[in-house]
Write a protein that holds these residues in place. Structure first.
Motif, PDB file in Angstrom:
ATOM      1  N   GLN A 192     -50.894  21.467 -62.163  1.00 15.36           N
ATOM      2  CA  GLN A 192     -50.042  21.844 -63.620  1.00 15.36           C
ATOM      3  C   GLN A 192     -49.067  20.926 -63.453  1.00 15.36           C
ATOM      4  O   GLN A 192     -48.485  20.518 -62.478  1.00 15.36           O
ATOM      5  CB  GLN A 192     -49.752  23.120 -63.396  1.00 15.36           C
ATOM      6  CG  GLN A 192     -49.090  23.924 -62.428  1.00 15.36           C
ATOM      7  CD  GLN A 192     -48.175  25.014 -62.860  1.00 15.36           C
ATOM      8  OE1 GLN A 192     -47.648  25.040 -63.885  1.00 15.36           O
ATOM      9  NE2 GLN A 192     -47.922  25.779 -62.084  1.00 15.36           N
ATOM     10  N   PRO A 193     -48.355  20.529 -64.497  1.00 13.98           N
ATOM     11  CA  PRO A 193     -47.078  19.779 -64.553  1.00 13.98           C
ATOM     12  C   PRO A 193     -45.919  20.346 -63.846  1.00 13.98           C
ATOM     13  O   PRO A 193     -45.892  21.691 -64.057  1.00 13.98           O
ATOM     14  CB  PRO A 193     -46.822  19.680 -66.003  1.00 13.98           C
ATOM     15  CG  PRO A 193     -48.176  19.760 -66.927  1.00 13.98           C
ATOM     16  CD  PRO A 193     -48.874  20.878 -65.871  1.00 13.98           C
ATOM     17  N   GLY A 225     -50.703  34.599 -58.579  1.00 11.89           N
ATOM     18  CA  GLY A 225     -51.348  35.563 -59.412  1.00 11.89           C
ATOM     19  C   GLY A 225     -52.116  35.040 -60.732  1.00 11.89           C
ATOM     20  O   GLY A 225     -53.096  35.692 -61.213  1.00 11.89           O
ATOM     21  N   LEU A 226     -51.556  33.882 -61.226  1.00 11.80           N
ATOM     22  CA  LEU A 226     -52.206  33.448 -62.409  1.00 11.80           C
ATOM     23  C   LEU A 226     -53.240  32.236 -62.428  1.00 11.80           C
ATOM     24  O   LEU A 226     -53.968  31.980 -63.100  1.00 11.80           O
ATOM     25  CB  LEU A 226     -51.080  32.827 -63.289  1.00 11.80           C
ATOM     26  CG  LEU A 226     -50.216  33.978 -63.924  1.00 11.80           C
ATOM     27  CD1 LEU A 226     -49.004  33.444 -64.712  1.00 11.80           C
ATOM     28  CD2 LEU A 226     -51.113  34.814 -65.008  1.00 11.80           C
ATOM     29  N   LYS A 227     -53.329  31.517 -61.122  1.00 11.07           N
ATOM     30  CA  LYS A 227     -53.977  30.484 -60.837  1.00 11.07           C
ATOM     31  C   LYS A 227     -55.654  30.522 -61.096  1.00 11.07           C
ATOM     32  O   LYS A 227     -56.034  29.512 -61.752  1.00 11.07           O
ATOM     33  CB  LYS A 227     -53.858  29.730 -59.674  1.00 11.07           C
ATOM     34  CG  LYS A 227     -54.577  30.527 -58.455  1.00 11.07           C
ATOM     35  CD  LYS A 227     -54.224  29.699 -57.054  1.00 11.07           C
ATOM     36  CE  LYS A 227     -55.090  30.404 -55.748  1.00 11.07           C
ATOM     37  NZ  LYS A 227     -54.537  30.093 -54.502  1.00 11.07           N
ATOM     38  N   GLU A 228     -55.882  31.727 -61.159  1.00 15.26           N
ATOM     39  CA  GLU A 228     -57.608  32.028 -61.126  1.00 15.26           C
ATOM     40  C   GLU A 228     -57.911  31.889 -62.851  1.00 15.26           C
ATOM     41  O   GLU A 228     -59.072  31.478 -63.385  1.00 15.26           O
ATOM     42  CB  GLU A 228     -58.132  33.309 -60.648  1.00 15.26           C
ATOM     43  CG  GLU A 228     -57.336  34.437 -61.271  1.00 15.26           C
ATOM     44  CD  GLU A 228     -57.742  35.828 -60.526  1.00 15.26           C
ATOM     45  OE1 GLU A 228     -57.967  37.048 -61.533  1.00 15.26           O
ATOM     46  OE2 GLU A 228     -57.781  35.887 -59.309  1.00 15.26           O
ATOM     47  N   LEU A 229     -56.788  32.173 -63.536  1.00 13.62           N
ATOM     48  CA  LEU A 229     -57.081  32.144 -65.098  1.00 13.62           C
ATOM     49  C   LEU A 229     -56.947  30.440 -65.603  1.00 13.62           C
ATOM     50  O   LEU A 229     -57.223  30.470 -66.824  1.00 13.62           O
ATOM     51  CB  LEU A 229     -56.023  32.929 -65.725  1.00 13.62           C
ATOM     52  CG  LEU A 229     -56.154  34.377 -65.239  1.00 13.62           C
ATOM     53  CD1 LEU A 229     -55.113  35.242 -65.820  1.00 13.62           C
ATOM     54  CD2 LEU A 229     -57.360  34.884 -65.746  1.00 13.62           C
ATOM     55  N   LYS A 230     -56.614  29.694 -64.769  1.00 15.24           N
ATOM     56  CA  LYS A 230     -56.553  28.265 -65.194  1.00 15.24           C
ATOM     57  C   LYS A 230     -55.562  27.947 -66.346  1.00 15.24           C
ATOM     58  O   LYS A 230     -56.085  27.345 -67.268  1.00 15.24           O
ATOM     59  CB  LYS A 230     -57.742  27.767 -65.173  1.00 15.24           C
ATOM     60  CG  LYS A 230     -58.424  27.910 -63.841  1.00 15.24           C
ATOM     61  CD  LYS A 230     -59.858  27.162 -63.751  1.00 15.24           C
ATOM     62  CE  LYS A 230     -60.569  27.141 -62.332  1.00 15.24           C
ATOM     63  NZ  LYS A 230     -61.687  26.675 -62.383  1.00 15.24           N
ATOM     64  N   ILE A 318     -42.295  35.657 -66.669  1.00 16.27           N
ATOM     65  CA  ILE A 318     -43.330  34.692 -66.327  1.00 16.27           C
ATOM     66  C   ILE A 318     -43.813  33.929 -67.649  1.00 16.27           C
ATOM     67  O   ILE A 318     -43.773  34.420 -68.923  1.00 16.27           O
ATOM     68  CB  ILE A 318     -44.291  35.629 -66.110  1.00 16.27           C
ATOM     69  CG1 ILE A 318     -43.795  36.514 -64.648  1.00 16.27           C
ATOM     70  CG2 ILE A 318     -45.606  35.194 -65.501  1.00 16.27           C
ATOM     71  CD1 ILE A 318     -44.786  37.669 -64.461  1.00 16.27           C
ATOM     72  N   ARG A 319     -44.320  32.612 -67.357  1.00 13.46           N
ATOM     73  CA  ARG A 319     -44.503  31.918 -68.524  1.00 13.46           C
ATOM     74  C   ARG A 319     -45.846  31.235 -68.074  1.00 13.46           C
ATOM     75  O   ARG A 319     -46.031  30.490 -67.180  1.00 13.46           O
ATOM     76  CB  ARG A 319     -43.552  30.761 -68.536  1.00 13.46           C
ATOM     77  CG  ARG A 319     -43.762  29.770 -70.165  1.00 13.46           C
ATOM     78  CD  ARG A 319     -42.914  30.371 -71.104  1.00 13.46           C
ATOM     79  NE  ARG A 319     -42.713  29.410 -72.340  1.00 13.46           N
ATOM     80  CZ  ARG A 319     -43.364  29.237 -73.569  1.00 13.46           C
ATOM     81  NH1 ARG A 319     -44.260  30.471 -73.660  1.00 13.46           N
ATOM     82  NH2 ARG A 319     -43.142  28.698 -74.370  1.00 13.46           N
ATOM     83  N   ALA A 320     -46.792  31.382 -69.187  1.00 12.30           N
ATOM     84  CA  ALA A 320     -48.074  30.784 -69.008  1.00 12.30           C
ATOM     85  C   ALA A 320     -48.731  30.253 -70.412  1.00 12.30           C
ATOM     86  O   ALA A 320     -48.668  30.985 -71.343  1.00 12.30           O
ATOM     87  CB  ALA A 320     -49.263  31.814 -68.403  1.00 12.30           C
ATOM     88  N   VAL A 321     -49.044  28.984 -70.209  1.00 13.18           N
ATOM     89  CA  VAL A 321     -49.603  28.379 -71.650  1.00 13.18           C
ATOM     90  C   VAL A 321     -50.773  27.664 -71.330  1.00 13.18           C
ATOM     91  O   VAL A 321     -51.077  27.163 -70.562  1.00 13.18           O
ATOM     92  CB  VAL A 321     -48.528  27.608 -72.196  1.00 13.18           C
ATOM     93  CG1 VAL A 321     -47.275  28.266 -72.699  1.00 13.18           C
ATOM     94  CG2 VAL A 321     -48.244  26.171 -71.313  1.00 13.18           C
ATOM     95  N   VAL A 322     -51.407  27.461 -72.611  1.00 18.37           N
ATOM     96  CA  VAL A 322     -52.769  26.634 -72.596  1.00 18.37           C
ATOM     97  C   VAL A 322     -52.435  25.526 -73.725  1.00 18.37           C
ATOM     98  O   VAL A 322     -51.919  25.808 -74.543  1.00 18.37           O
ATOM     99  CB  VAL A 322     -54.047  27.407 -72.921  1.00 18.37           C
ATOM    100  CG1 VAL A 322     -54.391  28.119 -71.774  1.00 18.37           C
ATOM    101  CG2 VAL A 322     -53.622  28.186 -74.263  1.00 18.37           C
TER     102      VAL A 322
END
Length: 371
Positions: A192-193, A225-230, A318-322
């Motif tokens: 990830q960047p 915690g989030l890496k498996e969701l890619k 926590i920030r997670a984007v696609v």
């Protein structure tokens, strides 16, 4: 037309050889896919006699990152770690303004690069500037630390080197394809960047050592915690937990007092408050930002509360984007149980945290990073 990474590599190798001739080159890698791919491409073109690859440890890296990068790239190219943490801490601790932080960081970073280039006798600096970097900077959304000539900065006059930017017309998916074609480890190619200024832009507001350590520890937990969701990008950020004006009753929405983050309004940067949503029904959580911004158009990020411990003085977000191109991004829709599990681990293992939230704002109107 379909992008062909192998053809791109062949073309760029010829260009680099012709451009550089017998001169020496310095490459500064961060471990991110852009800088590492640019360095590996140039290394392939010129070999170790002409190019030196360094990792500048600014003190704003993730836990164990400099050593990890050096180790994972050892079979591709040698990487030398340059430790300048104290130099960066001295200038950046206590600064609050997002743009000032980025500009001071850029100045410090290139002073170090210039120093290292002189030691090596390099007249060229290779860096991983990509299309979104210069589009965002010249468009006024935010200053990317690696965008220089596109802003009219004369790098030769200022720092004594010329720029080599082999990826400047590429987008992220194309860079990843080039990385794989060059044989870079998949951990780098699919990584990830990570912003050039690192955790500096995730310490929202005033920079302190305490906040930096909070975000470093929280980042490790959030990434694990989030890496498996890619997700395309996922991380933690930190700011002071002080609530101000209540702007909505149903659900309850507060503005954080004195906390501002970057967003995008039209094609320009906005710098506005962060809104906290409490007690929202989970089936509505990913759409609630529309109502909040409709109520207060200055808000740039909307976060939803996961856990409030009652002790401590910071919010961790926590920030997670696609996203495909990083010019726009959707929020990763994560189940409440998963997020609460990560939030509880942060509360349990990271000192001084009062509240953990999840950022539910897409880009636009938010930027992916907070500063």
């Amino acid at each position: 037309m379909t992008f062909d990474p192998q053809k791109f590599i062949e073309k760029k190798i010829e260009e680099i050889k012709k451009l550089v001739g017998n001169e020496k080159v310095l490459a500064a890698v961060s471990g991110g896919v852009d800088s590492t791919t640019a360095a590996a491409l140039t290394f392939k073109a010129l070999g170790p006699e002409q190019i030196k690859v360094i990792f500048i440890d600014t003190g704003f890296m993730r836990e164990g990152e400099p050593q990890w990068v050096k180790e994972i790239l050892k079979d591709v190219m040698p990487v030398e770690i340059v430790d300048v943490k104290e130099e960066f801490y001295k200038r950046l601790m206590g600064l609050s303004d997002a743009e000032e932080k980025r500009k001071v960081f850029r100045e410090l970073f290139y002073n170090v690069v210039s120093r290292e280039a002189k030691k090596w006798g390099a007249t060229w600096l290779v860096q991983g500037t990509t299309a979104p970097d210069w589009i965002e900077t010249t468009g006024g959304i935010k200053t990317q630390h690696n965008v220089l000539e596109q802003l009219g900065i004369n790098v030769r006059e200022k720092w004594g080197f010329k720029l080599l930017e082999p990826l400047v017309e590429l987008y992220k998916d194309e860079v990843r394809a080039v990385a794989r074609a060059l044989g870079l480890p998949e951990e780098i190619a699919s990584r990830q960047p990570f912003p050039g200024p690192g955790l500096l832009v995730r310490v929202v507001g005033k920079v302190t050592m305490e906040k930096l350590e909070v975000v470093r520890k929280a980042t490790k937990i959030a990434e694990e915690g989030l890496k498996e969701l890619k997700p395309s990008q996922y991380f933690a950020a930190v700011w002071e937990d002080e609530l101000g004006e209540k702007i909505m009753e149903e659900p309850e929405v507060y503005l954080y007092k004195g906390v501002r983050a970057t967003g995008v309004k039209g094609d320009l940067r906005a710098y506005g408050p962060i809104a906290l949503v409490k007690n929202v029904e989970w089936n509505k959580v990913y759409d609630v930002w529309k109502d909040v911004i409709h109520r207060n158009n200055e808000v740039t990020h909307v976060v939803s509360e996961l856990v409030e411990e009652g002790e401590g003085k910071y919010t961790v977000s926590i920030r997670a984007v696609v996203t495909e191109n990083f010019m726009t991004a959707d929020v990763l829709r994560v189940g409440k149980d998963k997020l609460e599990e990560i939030a509880n681990e942060i509360i349990k293992n990271v000192p001084h945290v009062k509240r953990v939230v999840y950022d539910v704002t897409p880009k636009p109107p938010a930027t992916i990073e907070y500063e």
